[in-house]
Structures are given as C-alpha cells and as structure tokens.
Design a protein around this motif. Structure first.
Motif, short mmCIF file in Angstrom:
data_model
loop_
_atom_site.label_atom_id
_atom_site.label_comp_id
_atom_site.label_asym_id
_atom_site.label_seq_id
_atom_site.Cartn_x
_atom_site.Cartn_y
_atom_site.Cartn_z
N LEU A 73 0.80 -1.22 0.00
CA LEU A 73 0.00 0.00 0.00
C LEU A 73 0.84 1.27 0.00
CD1 LEU A 73 -2.81 -1.14 2.44
CD2 LEU A 73 -2.90 -1.01 -0.06
N SER A 74 2.13 1.15 0.25
CA SER A 74 2.98 2.34 0.23
C SER A 74 3.14 2.89 -1.19
CB SER A 74 4.34 2.04 0.85
OG SER A 74 5.05 1.11 0.06
N CYS A 75 2.70 2.14 -2.19
CA CYS A 75 2.77 2.58 -3.59
C CYS A 75 1.60 3.49 -3.97
CB CYS A 75 2.78 1.38 -4.52
SG CYS A 75 4.15 0.25 -4.25
N PHE A 76 0.60 3.60 -3.11
CA PHE A 76 -0.62 4.32 -3.46
C PHE A 76 -0.84 5.55 -2.59
CE2 PHE A 76 -1.23 -0.24 -4.20
CZ PHE A 76 -1.29 -0.21 -5.58
N THR A 77 -1.48 6.55 -3.19
CA THR A 77 -1.75 7.79 -2.47
C THR A 77 -3.24 8.10 -2.35
OG1 THR A 77 -1.49 9.05 -4.52
CG2 THR A 77 0.45 8.85 -3.08
N THR A 78 -4.08 7.48 -3.20
CA THR A 78 -5.51 7.76 -3.15
C THR A 78 -6.34 6.49 -3.22
OG1 THR A 78 -5.66 8.10 -5.53
CG2 THR A 78 -5.28 10.04 -4.19
N LEU A 79 -7.51 6.57 -2.63
CA LEU A 79 -8.48 5.49 -2.58
C LEU A 79 -9.83 6.07 -2.97
CD1 LEU A 79 -9.68 2.75 -1.44
CD2 LEU A 79 -9.75 3.93 0.76
N GLN A 80 -10.52 5.42 -3.93
CA GLN A 80 -11.84 5.88 -4.33
C GLN A 80 -12.84 4.75 -4.12
OE1 GLN A 80 -12.25 7.10 -8.42
NE2 GLN A 80 -14.44 7.45 -8.21
N PRO A 81 -13.63 4.80 -3.04
CA PRO A 81 -14.64 3.77 -2.82
C PRO A 81 -15.82 3.98 -3.78
CG PRO A 81 -14.68 5.36 -1.04
CD PRO A 81 -13.56 5.76 -1.95
N LEU A 82 -16.48 2.87 -4.12
CA LEU A 82 -17.62 2.90 -5.03
C LEU A 82 -18.83 2.28 -4.33
CD1 LEU A 82 -15.66 1.58 -8.12
CD2 LEU A 82 -16.28 3.96 -7.66
N SER A 83 -19.97 2.36 -4.95
CA SER A 83 -21.20 1.83 -4.37
C SER A 83 -21.17 0.31 -4.29
CB SER A 83 -22.41 2.26 -5.20
OG SER A 83 -23.57 1.61 -4.73
N PRO A 84 -21.56 -0.26 -3.15
CA PRO A 84 -21.66 -1.72 -3.04
C PRO A 84 -22.70 -2.30 -4.00
CG PRO A 84 -21.71 -0.72 -0.86
CD PRO A 84 -21.80 0.40 -1.87
N ARG A 85 -23.61 -1.49 -4.46
CA ARG A 85 -24.67 -1.95 -5.39
C ARG A 85 -24.12 -2.33 -6.75
NH1 ARG A 85 -29.79 1.57 -3.45
NH2 ARG A 85 -29.13 1.58 -1.31
N LEU A 86 -22.90 -1.93 -7.06
CA LEU A 86 -22.29 -2.30 -8.35
C LEU A 86 -21.88 -3.78 -8.41
CD1 LEU A 86 -19.93 0.70 -9.13
CD2 LEU A 86 -21.85 -0.09 -10.50
N VAL A 87 -21.60 -4.37 -7.26
CA VAL A 87 -21.07 -5.74 -7.22
C VAL A 87 -22.18 -6.76 -7.46
CG1 VAL A 87 -19.82 -7.43 -5.85
CG2 VAL A 87 -19.24 -5.01 -5.67
N ASN A 88 -21.96 -7.58 -8.49
CA ASN A 88 -22.92 -8.62 -8.89
C ASN A 88 -24.33 -8.05 -9.11
OD1 ASN A 88 -20.94 -10.63 -8.83
ND2 ASN A 88 -21.25 -10.94 -6.65
N ARG A 89 -24.38 -6.85 -9.65
CA ARG A 89 -25.64 -6.16 -9.95
C ARG A 89 -26.42 -6.95 -11.00
NH1 ARG A 89 -25.63 -0.03 -12.36
NH2 ARG A 89 -27.85 0.36 -12.25
N LEU A 90 -27.70 -7.15 -10.76
CA LEU A 90 -28.52 -7.89 -11.72
C LEU A 90 -28.68 -7.10 -13.01
CD1 LEU A 90 -31.31 -9.29 -9.37
CD2 LEU A 90 -29.30 -10.48 -10.25
N LEU A 91 -28.64 -7.81 -14.11
CA LEU A 91 -28.79 -7.18 -15.41
C LEU A 91 -30.26 -6.84 -15.67
CD1 LEU A 91 -26.48 -9.49 -17.50
CD2 LEU A 91 -25.93 -7.25 -16.58
#
Length: 141
Positions: A116-134
C-alpha cells in the motif's frame, strides 16, 4: 504531509473500509443475520498519476484487466493488503475493458497482495455495483 504519512493514510483508510465492509455484511453481529445482499465495498487505488490495474482470469477462462477491487485482508503493520479482483461488466452482461462504461462488477476468485505504500488515493464505489442484476432476461454473453 510527507510521502510516508500519505501512504500510511491509505493503509488506515483501507482498514476503516474493511471494518465498514464487515458491518455491511453483518459478519460481526451475534443476533442479526439478515442478508442484505452486500458484502463488498468496491474501490479503485491510484498513485496520484494513474489508477492501479491488475489482470486475472474470468470465470469463463478468458483474461481480463481491472481497476476494481475488493479488500479481503489488511496488515497495517506491514502496510500491505490482499485484494480480490472484480471483473467489469457492461449492461449486456459482457466483460469489458476498464475504459468502457461499467454496469456491474463481477466477483472472481483472483487475489493479489499489494504494498500500500505505492498508493496515495483510494476511491470507494457503491456496493450496489457488485454482482448487480442485469436489466435484461437473457444476457448476450
């Protein structure tokens, strides 16, 4: 703020994300066991100049690249994390390039360990995106 402190900040933020992810999935509750359908807070990591990208094998055996991850575990002392890769999917259910419009993120069994020392930013996204029904009955892919 020095570079070392920024890197520790990403590590600390991911620790908090993991705690929220556990609460979201009711993992730490003794009497509540309702399944709300979310057990992942997807996110993107960046070094300030570009997003971190990884590749893996999809469930159908094809190769894919992604910038979307799920936090599986974190070692704050070593400032490293185990991430699972999330495969980007379009509205037709087809795997897509990371530059295309993402409709859903499909879970995979691909995991990586990152410093993680290689990264400077974190962008969380909505949990609703994961395995979202088509929105269609028969996926094209």
């Amino acid at each position: 703020m020095g570079e070392h402190q920024k890197n520790k900040c990403v590590c600390h933020e991911l620790q908090q994300l993991l705690e929220e992810q556990k609460r979201l999935s009711f993992d730490d509750f003794r009497f509540i066991c309702d399944d709300i359908g979310y057990d992942t807070i997807p996110f993107i990591l960046s070094n300030g100049k570009c997003q971190f990208e990884a590749w893996g094998w999809a469930n159908n055996g094809d190769f894919f690249t992604t910038t979307f991850f799920r936090l599986e575990a974190i070692d704050e002392r070593k400032c490293c994390a185990t991430l699972s890769l999330l495969e980007p999917i379009d509205i037709d259910g087809c795997p897509i390039d990371i530059c295309d419009k993402v409709y859903s993120l499909r879970t995979t069994s691909n995991c990586i360990i990152v410093d993680l020392s290689c990264f400077t930013t974190l962008q969380p996204l909505s949990p609703r995106l994961v395995n979202r029904l088509l929105p269609i009955i028969n996926p094209k892919c």
